[in-house]
Design a protein around this motif. Structure first.
Motif, PDB file in Angstrom:
ATOM      1  N   ASN A  45      -3.662 -54.649 -18.287  1.00  0.00           N
ATOM      2  CA  ASN A  45      -2.211 -54.611 -18.247  1.00  0.00           C
ATOM      3  C   ASN A  45      -1.781 -53.178 -17.975  1.00  0.00           C
ATOM      4  OD1 ASN A  45       0.501 -54.125 -19.946  1.00  0.00           O
ATOM      5  ND2 ASN A  45       0.451 -56.207 -19.133  1.00  0.00           N
ATOM      6  N   VAL A  46      -0.752 -53.027 -17.138  1.00  0.00           N
ATOM      7  CA  VAL A  46      -0.236 -51.702 -16.803  1.00  0.00           C
ATOM      8  C   VAL A  46       1.228 -51.641 -17.203  1.00  0.00           C
ATOM      9  CG1 VAL A  46       0.101 -49.996 -14.979  1.00  0.00           C
ATOM     10  CG2 VAL A  46      -1.842 -51.576 -14.857  1.00  0.00           C
ATOM     11  N   LYS A  47       1.554 -50.601 -17.961  1.00  0.00           N
ATOM     12  CA  LYS A  47       2.929 -50.379 -18.422  1.00  0.00           C
ATOM     13  C   LYS A  47       3.380 -48.985 -18.007  1.00  0.00           C
ATOM     14  CE  LYS A  47       2.754 -53.404 -22.455  1.00  0.00           C
ATOM     15  NZ  LYS A  47       3.608 -54.439 -21.916  1.00  0.00           N
ATOM     16  N   GLY A  48       4.696 -48.821 -17.970  1.00  0.00           N
ATOM     17  CA  GLY A  48       5.269 -47.510 -17.743  1.00  0.00           C
ATOM     18  C   GLY A  48       5.232 -46.712 -19.029  1.00  0.00           C
ATOM     19  N   ASP A  49       5.508 -45.435 -18.954  1.00  0.00           N
ATOM     20  CA  ASP A  49       5.448 -44.583 -20.149  1.00  0.00           C
ATOM     21  C   ASP A  49       6.473 -44.976 -21.213  1.00  0.00           C
ATOM     22  OD1 ASP A  49       7.571 -43.693 -18.618  1.00  0.00           O
ATOM     23  OD2 ASP A  49       6.891 -41.619 -18.502  1.00  0.00           O
ATOM     24  N   MET A  50       7.486 -45.763 -20.849  1.00  0.00           N
ATOM     25  CA  MET A  50       8.486 -46.240 -21.811  1.00  0.00           C
ATOM     26  C   MET A  50       8.145 -47.640 -22.314  1.00  0.00           C
ATOM     27  SD  MET A  50      10.316 -43.611 -21.955  1.00  0.00           S
ATOM     28  CE  MET A  50      11.888 -43.908 -22.681  1.00  0.00           C
ATOM     29  N   GLY A  51       6.998 -48.184 -21.929  1.00  0.00           N
ATOM     30  CA  GLY A  51       6.560 -49.487 -22.423  1.00  0.00           C
ATOM     31  C   GLY A  51       6.920 -50.679 -21.567  1.00  0.00           C
ATOM     32  N   SER A  52       7.574 -50.462 -20.436  1.00  0.00           N
ATOM     33  CA  SER A  52       7.959 -51.590 -19.577  1.00  0.00           C
ATOM     34  C   SER A  52       6.767 -52.033 -18.718  1.00  0.00           C
ATOM     35  CB  SER A  52       9.132 -51.191 -18.677  1.00  0.00           C
ATOM     36  OG  SER A  52       8.744 -50.095 -17.872  1.00  0.00           O
ATOM     37  N   ASP A  53       6.692 -53.345 -18.456  1.00  0.00           N
ATOM     38  CA  ASP A  53       5.634 -53.888 -17.599  1.00  0.00           C
ATOM     39  C   ASP A  53       5.850 -53.405 -16.174  1.00  0.00           C
ATOM     40  OD1 ASP A  53       4.609 -55.370 -19.749  1.00  0.00           O
ATOM     41  OD2 ASP A  53       5.959 -57.046 -19.339  1.00  0.00           O
ATOM     42  N   LEU A  54       4.766 -53.012 -15.504  1.00  0.00           N
ATOM     43  CA  LEU A  54       4.883 -52.525 -14.128  1.00  0.00           C
ATOM     44  C   LEU A  54       4.305 -53.537 -13.147  1.00  0.00           C
ATOM     45  CD1 LEU A  54       3.946 -48.751 -14.473  1.00  0.00           C
ATOM     46  CD2 LEU A  54       6.204 -49.799 -14.407  1.00  0.00           C
ATOM     47  N   ARG A  55       5.136 -53.980 -12.236  1.00  0.00           N
ATOM     48  CA  ARG A  55       4.728 -54.918 -11.190  1.00  0.00           C
ATOM     49  C   ARG A  55       4.337 -54.144  -9.933  1.00  0.00           C
ATOM     50  NH1 ARG A  55       7.643 -60.176  -9.523  1.00  0.00           N
ATOM     51  NH2 ARG A  55       6.495 -60.684  -7.649  1.00  0.00           N
ATOM     52  N   GLY A  56       3.356 -54.669  -9.189  1.00  0.00           N
ATOM     53  CA  GLY A  56       3.011 -54.100  -7.890  1.00  0.00           C
ATOM     54  C   GLY A  56       2.147 -52.846  -7.937  1.00  0.00           C
ATOM     55  N   ILE A  57       1.523 -52.561  -9.069  1.00  0.00           N
ATOM     56  CA  ILE A  57       0.623 -51.411  -9.149  1.00  0.00           C
ATOM     57  C   ILE A  57      -0.726 -51.826  -8.544  1.00  0.00           C
ATOM     58  CG2 ILE A  57      -0.625 -49.833 -10.699  1.00  0.00           C
ATOM     59  CD1 ILE A  57       2.401 -49.303 -10.540  1.00  0.00           C
ATOM     60  N   GLN A  58      -1.237 -51.023  -7.643  1.00  0.00           N
ATOM     61  CA  GLN A  58      -2.535 -51.298  -7.026  1.00  0.00           C
ATOM     62  C   GLN A  58      -3.637 -50.821  -7.975  1.00  0.00           C
ATOM     63  OE1 GLN A  58      -3.658 -48.840  -3.643  1.00  0.00           O
ATOM     64  NE2 GLN A  58      -4.517 -50.662  -2.658  1.00  0.00           N
ATOM     65  N   VAL A  59      -4.552 -51.728  -8.304  1.00  0.00           N
ATOM     66  CA  VAL A  59      -5.660 -51.422  -9.196  1.00  0.00           C
ATOM     67  C   VAL A  59      -6.949 -51.556  -8.384  1.00  0.00           C
ATOM     68  CG1 VAL A  59      -6.822 -51.983 -11.360  1.00  0.00           C
ATOM     69  CG2 VAL A  59      -4.358 -52.382 -11.128  1.00  0.00           C
ATOM     70  N   THR A  60      -7.727 -50.471  -8.321  1.00  0.00           N
ATOM     71  CA  THR A  60      -8.957 -50.456  -7.528  1.00  0.00           C
ATOM     72  C   THR A  60     -10.144 -50.169  -8.430  1.00  0.00           C
ATOM     73  OG1 THR A  60      -7.697 -49.572  -5.669  1.00  0.00           O
ATOM     74  CG2 THR A  60     -10.087 -49.421  -5.523  1.00  0.00           C
ATOM     75  N   ILE A  61     -11.212 -50.915  -8.227  1.00  0.00           N
ATOM     76  CA  ILE A  61     -12.463 -50.729  -8.962  1.00  0.00           C
ATOM     77  C   ILE A  61     -13.460 -50.128  -7.987  1.00  0.00           C
ATOM     78  CG2 ILE A  61     -14.316 -51.880 -10.219  1.00  0.00           C
ATOM     79  CD1 ILE A  61     -11.512 -52.274 -11.451  1.00  0.00           C
ATOM     80  N   LYS A  62     -14.112 -49.045  -8.380  1.00  0.00           N
ATOM     81  CA  LYS A  62     -15.173 -48.483  -7.545  1.00  0.00           C
ATOM     82  C   LYS A  62     -16.090 -47.606  -8.385  1.00  0.00           C
ATOM     83  CE  LYS A  62     -12.488 -44.562  -5.905  1.00  0.00           C
ATOM     84  NZ  LYS A  62     -12.001 -43.831  -4.752  1.00  0.00           N
ATOM     85  N   SER A  63     -17.097 -47.094  -7.746  1.00  0.00           N
ATOM     86  CA  SER A  63     -18.066 -46.230  -8.395  1.00  0.00           C
ATOM     87  C   SER A  63     -17.716 -44.778  -8.141  1.00  0.00           C
ATOM     88  CB  SER A  63     -19.456 -46.533  -7.830  1.00  0.00           C
ATOM     89  OG  SER A  63     -20.370 -45.556  -8.233  1.00  0.00           O
ATOM     90  N   ARG A  64     -18.031 -43.919  -9.122  1.00  0.00           N
ATOM     91  CA  ARG A  64     -17.878 -42.475  -8.892  1.00  0.00           C
ATOM     92  C   ARG A  64     -18.845 -42.021  -7.817  1.00  0.00           C
ATOM     93  NH1 ARG A  64     -18.496 -39.496 -14.303  1.00  0.00           N
ATOM     94  NH2 ARG A  64     -19.825 -41.253 -14.786  1.00  0.00           N
ATOM     95  N   ASN A  65     -19.997 -42.691  -7.721  1.00  0.00           N
ATOM     96  CA  ASN A  65     -20.963 -42.428  -6.665  1.00  0.00           C
ATOM     97  C   ASN A  65     -20.615 -43.375  -5.530  1.00  0.00           C
ATOM     98  OD1 ASN A  65     -23.110 -42.169  -4.980  1.00  0.00           O
ATOM     99  ND2 ASN A  65     -24.673 -42.465  -6.532  1.00  0.00           N
ATOM    100  N   TYR A  66     -19.905 -42.896  -4.518  1.00  0.00           N
ATOM    101  CA  TYR A  66     -19.311 -43.746  -3.484  1.00  0.00           C
ATOM    102  C   TYR A  66     -20.318 -44.653  -2.777  1.00  0.00           C
ATOM    103  CZ  TYR A  66     -16.207 -45.209   0.238  1.00  0.00           C
ATOM    104  OH  TYR A  66     -15.457 -45.959   1.092  1.00  0.00           O
ATOM    105  N   ASP A 147      -6.542 -51.409 -19.877  1.00  0.00           N
ATOM    106  CA  ASP A 147      -5.095 -51.316 -20.063  1.00  0.00           C
ATOM    107  C   ASP A 147      -4.678 -49.865 -19.849  1.00  0.00           C
ATOM    108  OD1 ASP A 147      -4.925 -54.026 -20.745  1.00  0.00           O
ATOM    109  OD2 ASP A 147      -5.252 -53.605 -22.864  1.00  0.00           O
ATOM    110  N   LYS A 148      -3.517 -49.652 -19.207  1.00  0.00           N
ATOM    111  CA  LYS A 148      -3.114 -48.284 -18.882  1.00  0.00           C
ATOM    112  C   LYS A 148      -1.603 -48.129 -18.938  1.00  0.00           C
ATOM    113  CE  LYS A 148      -4.087 -44.156 -17.463  1.00  0.00           C
ATOM    114  NZ  LYS A 148      -4.664 -43.239 -18.416  1.00  0.00           N
ATOM    115  N   LYS A 149      -1.150 -46.974 -19.436  1.00  0.00           N
ATOM    116  CA  LYS A 149       0.248 -46.562 -19.362  1.00  0.00           C
ATOM    117  C   LYS A 149       0.330 -45.472 -18.296  1.00  0.00           C
ATOM    118  CE  LYS A 149       2.524 -47.547 -23.653  1.00  0.00           C
ATOM    119  NZ  LYS A 149       3.263 -47.028 -24.783  1.00  0.00           N
ATOM    120  N   LEU A 150       1.262 -45.637 -17.362  1.00  0.00           N
ATOM    121  CA  LEU A 150       1.426 -44.653 -16.303  1.00  0.00           C
ATOM    122  C   LEU A 150       2.688 -43.828 -16.545  1.00  0.00           C
ATOM    123  CD1 LEU A 150       0.573 -46.734 -13.088  1.00  0.00           C
ATOM    124  CD2 LEU A 150      -0.895 -45.171 -14.369  1.00  0.00           C
ATOM    125  N   ALA A 151       2.572 -42.536 -16.288  1.00  0.00           N
ATOM    126  CA  ALA A 151       3.712 -41.633 -16.430  1.00  0.00           C
ATOM    127  C   ALA A 151       4.547 -41.642 -15.147  1.00  0.00           C
ATOM    128  CB  ALA A 151       3.208 -40.217 -16.711  1.00  0.00           C
TER     129      ALA A 151
END
Length: 155
Positions: A45-66, A147-151
């Motif tokens: 789940n991704v929320k804004g720094d004020m606790g609101s749900d954020l729609r349309g955030i791109q979430v990418t999974i990858k390795s630090r070793n590309y 889960d992440k809060k974005l500033a």
């Protein structure tokens, strides 16, 4: 006669290697012999720094070793800020803990309540739970919760 002997030796050698269990791929043809693998899903789940749900955030999974990108995937958060990526496959459990990076990026700009800073979580910062035990080189199925809060970006 020389050609027949070489063919005969090759046939015996191939049979012997097969009997000893040497192979390079599993039934899917993607793993090397001796390399532990896991399947996993990522949700969160991704929320804004004020606790609101954020729609349309791109979430990418990858390795630090590309170079190790089996399991690279992208999802977008829904209206409640939730996302899910199912049945990814990668190297062993230690990869999830040490190499996995989940990146969160606001790609729609002002459309969903403002512009937010890009941020990420490393494997050691997410919850990793084994859901199914595997056998052999397959270490099982895991669930990763990120889960992440974005500033908000400053203007």
């Amino acid at each position: 006669m020389k050609i027949r002997l070489n063919h005969w030796y090759s046939a015996i050698l191939a049979s012997l290697i097969s009997l000893l269990g040497f192979e390079s791929c599993d039934s899917t043809g993607t793993e090397e012999y001796g390399t532990p693998i896991v399947s996993y899903q990522v949700k969160g789940n991704v929320k804004g720094d004020m606790g609101s749900d954020l729609r349309g955030i791109q979430v990418t999974i990858k390795s630090r070793n590309y170079r190790e990108t089996q399991g690279r995937d992208t999802a977008y958060t829904d209206a409640k800020g939730n996302f899910e990526m199912k049945k990814l496959k990668t190297y062993g459990e230690s990869y999830l803990k040490n190499e996995l990076v989940v990146t969160f990026e606001d790609v729609d700009g002002e459309a969903n309540g403002g512009t937010f800073e890009k941020d990420s979580l490393k494997g050691s910062e997410v919850a990793i739970v084994r859901k199914e035990k595997g056998s052999g080189w397959y270490e099982g199925h895991f669930e990763v919760t990120a889960d992440k809060k974005l500033a908000k970006k400053s203007k």
